[in-house]
Design an enzyme around this catalytic site. Structure first.
Site, PDB file in Angstrom:
ATOM      1  N   ILE A   1       0.912  -1.211   0.105  1.00  0.00           N
ATOM      2  CA  ILE A   1       0.070  -0.045  -0.104  1.00  0.00           C
ATOM      3  C   ILE A   1       0.842   1.031  -0.078  1.00  0.00           C
ATOM      4  O   ILE A   1       2.003   1.372   0.728  1.00  0.00           O
ATOM      5  CB  ILE A   1      -1.070   0.089   1.061  1.00  0.00           C
ATOM      6  CG1 ILE A   1      -1.838   1.255   1.075  1.00  0.00           C
ATOM      7  CG2 ILE A   1      -0.251  -0.090   2.554  1.00  0.00           C
ATOM      8  CD1 ILE A   1      -2.762   1.255   2.261  1.00  0.00           C
ATOM      9  N   SER A   2       0.687   2.182  -0.866  1.00  0.00           N
ATOM     10  CA  SER A   2       1.666   3.313  -1.114  1.00  0.00           C
ATOM     11  C   SER A   2       1.657   4.115   0.133  1.00  0.00           C
ATOM     12  O   SER A   2       0.837   4.332   1.166  1.00  0.00           O
ATOM     13  CB  SER A   2       1.308   4.097  -2.259  1.00  0.00           C
ATOM     14  OG  SER A   2       1.419   3.336  -3.392  1.00  0.00           O
ATOM     15  N   GLN A   3       2.756   4.706   0.250  1.00  0.00           N
ATOM     16  CA  GLN A   3       2.992   6.009   1.367  1.00  0.00           C
ATOM     17  C   GLN A   3       1.970   6.897   1.163  1.00  0.00           C
ATOM     18  O   GLN A   3       1.491   7.120   0.052  1.00  0.00           O
ATOM     19  CB  GLN A   3       4.255   6.474   1.000  1.00  0.00           C
ATOM     20  CG  GLN A   3       4.735   7.694   1.964  1.00  0.00           C
ATOM     21  CD  GLN A   3       5.947   8.325   1.333  1.00  0.00           C
ATOM     22  OE1 GLN A   3       6.505   8.037   0.074  1.00  0.00           O
ATOM     23  NE2 GLN A   3       6.453   9.377   1.937  1.00  0.00           N
TER      24      GLN A   3
END
Length: 213
Positions: free
Chosen positions: A61-63
């Site tokens: 899950i992206s930053q």
């Protein structure tokens, strides 16, 4: 016990607003969405940290800042038909849904697809459409799309996605010859011509498929 409401507020204030993100729709979506529900329970305490997190199957899950940056640069308006390539946990699609987009998202990994679909149902996001497929082929039966966002990096921009972008549409996609880093490319279709803008360096998981790695 971590207070998710306070954690979200701190995330938005310290990680996102301080770095220049100002779109009210983006900020509101990320203040509202329970990001901790998009990661494994064991990692929930890290959900609002300034970093990507593993979600299984070698994916992340992206930053939060990257999610906010891409959501702002996409310039989504309510009702816009928006295609996401790489559903992953479902968080980016959920942000776009909260911003009022008509969201279609594609995931190639079966386990992540079923988990994201269940998450959308459990959170009553019934308007988000998700399918299991090779994302580099887009979603031709539903094209054209006003907006396209790709959350994985490939060696080039997949031609099917360019073809499925509507006139005056906008696409964001990480592109690069290295699997460790890419450039975030903004693509706009103006009078049938493609205009590319480099938004800087990013690092995403691999875009796998017929038109990817």
């Amino acid at each position: 016990m971590v207070d998710p409401v306070r954690s979200r507020e701190r995330m938005v204030r310290e990680q996102i607003e301080k770095r220049g993100i100002s779109d009210p729709a983006v900020l509101q979506a990320m203040r509202t969405l329970p990001r901790h529900r998009f990661v494994e329970e064991a990692l929930a305490y890290k959900a609002y940290s300034d970093s990507p997190l593993p979600i299984g199957e070698g994916q992340t899950i992206s930053q939060p800042y990257i999610v906010a940056l891409m959501s702002e640069r996409l310039q989504v308006e309510p009702g816009m038909k928006t295609l996401e390539i790489g559903a992953g946990s479902g968080y980016q699609a959920a942000v776009l849904d909260h911003m009022g987009a008509d969201v279609y998202t594609v995931e190639r990994i079966k386990k992540l697809f079923f988990a994201a679909r269940k998450r959308f149902m459990d959170m009553r996001m019934f308007s988000v459409k998700i399918k299991l497929d090779d994302g580099t082929m887009g979603w031709p039966d539903e094209a054209p799309f006003d907006r396209i966002i790709v959350t994985a990096g490939g060696p080039e921009v997949p031609e099917p996605l360019v073809a499925q972008l509507a006139e005056n549409g906008r696409m964001l996609i990480p592109v690069g010859n290295s699997k460790q880093s890419q450039e975030l490319i903004q693509i706009e279709k103006v009078d049938g011509k493609i205009v590319r803008t480099n938004l800087g360096s990013v690092a995403f998981v691999d875009l796998v498929g017929k038109h990817g790695w």
